[in-house]
Design a protein around this motif. Structure first.
Motif, PDB file in Angstrom:
ATOM      1  N   CYS A 103      18.636 -41.120  -1.129  1.00 16.43           N
ATOM      2  CA  CYS A 103      20.092 -41.183  -1.010  1.00 16.43           C
ATOM      3  C   CYS A 103      20.642 -42.467  -1.605  1.00 16.43           C
ATOM      4  O   CYS A 103      19.989 -43.507  -1.568  1.00 16.43           O
ATOM      5  CB  CYS A 103      20.512 -41.099   0.450  1.00 16.43           C
ATOM      6  N   GLU A 136      26.262 -34.122  -2.860  1.00 19.75           N
ATOM      7  CA  GLU A 136      27.193 -35.220  -3.112  1.00 19.75           C
ATOM      8  C   GLU A 136      28.342 -35.020  -2.149  1.00 19.75           C
ATOM      9  O   GLU A 136      28.940 -33.934  -2.122  1.00 19.75           O
ATOM     10  CB  GLU A 136      27.668 -35.195  -4.567  1.00 19.75           C
ATOM     11  N   ARG A 179      31.403 -42.413  -0.185  1.00 20.82           N
ATOM     12  CA  ARG A 179      30.784 -41.420  -1.078  1.00 20.82           C
ATOM     13  C   ARG A 179      29.271 -41.603  -1.102  1.00 20.82           C
ATOM     14  O   ARG A 179      28.775 -42.737  -1.195  1.00 20.82           O
ATOM     15  CB  ARG A 179      31.328 -41.567  -2.503  1.00 20.82           C
ATOM     16  N   TYR A 180      28.560 -40.508  -1.003  1.00 17.15           N
ATOM     17  CA  TYR A 180      27.091 -40.552  -1.033  1.00 17.15           C
ATOM     18  C   TYR A 180      26.554 -39.479  -1.976  1.00 17.15           C
ATOM     19  O   TYR A 180      27.202 -38.448  -2.204  1.00 17.15           O
ATOM     20  CB  TYR A 180      26.515 -40.263   0.363  1.00 17.15           C
ATOM     21  N   SER A 181      25.374 -39.737  -2.475  1.00 13.34           N
ATOM     22  CA  SER A 181      24.668 -38.734  -3.260  1.00 13.34           C
ATOM     23  C   SER A 181      23.219 -38.705  -2.753  1.00 13.34           C
ATOM     24  O   SER A 181      22.539 -39.732  -2.742  1.00 13.34           O
ATOM     25  CB  SER A 181      24.694 -39.098  -4.745  1.00 13.34           C
ATOM     26  N   ARG A 228      20.655 -31.232  -4.384  1.00 12.41           N
ATOM     27  CA  ARG A 228      21.444 -32.462  -4.416  1.00 12.41           C
ATOM     28  C   ARG A 228      22.700 -32.243  -3.584  1.00 12.41           C
ATOM     29  O   ARG A 228      23.323 -31.188  -3.652  1.00 12.41           O
ATOM     30  CB  ARG A 228      21.834 -32.823  -5.837  1.00 12.41           C
TER      31      ARG A 228
END
Lengths: 211, 139
Positions: free
Chosen positions: A119, A160, A138-140, A158
């Motif tokens: 992450c 996001e 915001r995260y990915s 994935r």
């Protein structure tokens, strides 16, 4: 020392206020027609229930996948725990930083598997959430497996997403797997008294019609 | 030679198609349940159902005393149920408006059906899970 404890106290009050922002019994409605009701809320975890009465225990750390899932009538489900890595070390002060961790899933019938996650915190930004400008994180996150022979990463999915600390909710999620892409946004958050069958079903019906 | 090959290919393709149709027929075969079978499935049990028209899920407990307790989107309602000798199960949540429907089994799945104008069964509810006892009252 005194200053530090004051700071900690202020943070605790703040997190308490944030946790209380969404009262137990509230119903979250998502753009894909999914609905979930908040059943339990503590400083560490939140328990949500969907319209099939499947319960999901979620950590307040948004990068962690569901900690527990239990189906209502069958009792089937799983528990997930961190067995490697420090997902809590991904702080909101260092955008761009990565953290890798392993999650062990144990199903109701004892089947065990391990899932690898990577992450990244992308930073804060203002987003329109429920018709109001809110600051979101915001995260990915990428889930992968390690190839048995070649030892390279094999992509699984994935995610996001934007997480609203104020609401304690993922308000926008884009999920990509090898086969499909899905996305959903939080479109309504009904307080307990307003979350009647009539109101929730009308909202969901409208959303599904548009799909 | 080319002609023979073409004939053989055509024959193989037709038999594959026919086999597919047969498999489809077998898959789509459904059977209307008797009153005794419906009784076994529903009475004294909590049932999870999925409305194929609205996309909503509900949970209903069929109390042996004829009461039906239902939960949809966390809202509960109490009604009654009745079983007809021909196997139709009737549910009444709005007084004076019982709805009686047959239950069919298709493959390993159970459905509530209505008859359309041509007499064909149209599936309106798919039953997801049956659990013994009242799972709703304990909540």
């Amino acid at each position: 020392m005194h200053r530090r404890s004051l700071m900690a106290g202020a943070l605790m009050v703040l997190s308490g206020a944030l946790a209380a922002a969404v009262p137990v019994g509230s119903v979250a409605v998502y753009s894909d027609g999914d609905v979930e009701k908040l059943i339990e809320s503590t400083a560490q975890r939140k328990v949500w229930e969907d319209d099939r009465k499947r319960r999901y225990v979620r950590s307040v750390n948004p990068i962690l996948p569901v900690l527990e899932r239990k189906d209502f009538l069958s009792g089937r489900g799983y528990r997930q725990t961190v067995v490697k890595g420090q997902p809590d070390s991904l702080d909101s002060l260092n955008p761009g930083r990565h953290v890798e961790f392993s999650i062990q899933r144990v199903t109701h019938d004892g089947h065990t598997s391990v899932r690898e996650w990577d992450c990244q915190y992308l930073g804060k930004r203002q987003e329109s959430v429920l018709s109001k400008g809110r600051m979101v994180q915001r995260y990915s996150c990428e889930r992968f497996t390690i190839h048995r022979k070649l030892h390279n990463r094999v992509f699984r999915e994935r995610r996001e997403f934007s997480y609203s600390e104020e609401l304690g909710l993922v308000v926008d999620l884009n999920r990509t797997t090898a086969k499909k892409k899905t996305s959903r946004k939080l479109v309504a958050l009904l307080p307990p008294k307003s979350a009647s069958y009539k109101k929730v079903s009308a909202l969901v019906r409208e959303l599904r019609k548009g799909q | 030679m080319t002609e023979t090959l073409r004939t053989v290919l055509l024959l193989v393709m037709s038999s594959v198609l026919l086999a597919g149709c047969n498999a489809n027929l077998v898959r789509q075969e459904s059977r209307v349940l008797s009153a005794a079978e419906v009784n076994r499935l529903f009475v004294g049990n909590t049932v999870e159902s999925y409305n194929l028209n609205t996309g909503f899920n509900s949970f209903t407990y069929y109390h042996p005393n004829g009461q039906a307790l239902q939960e949809r989107l966390w809202t509960r309602r109490i009604g009654s149920w009745q079983l007809k000798p021909d196997g139709q199960i009737c549910l009444e949540f709005v007084k004076g408006k019982p709805r009686c429907r047959h239950i069919v089994q298709q493959g390993g799945t159970y459905y509530k059906v209505i008859q359309d104008k041509s007499g064909e069964h149209e599936q309106i509810v798919r039953y997801r899970y049956f659990r013994q006892g009242d799972a709703l009252s304990g909540l």
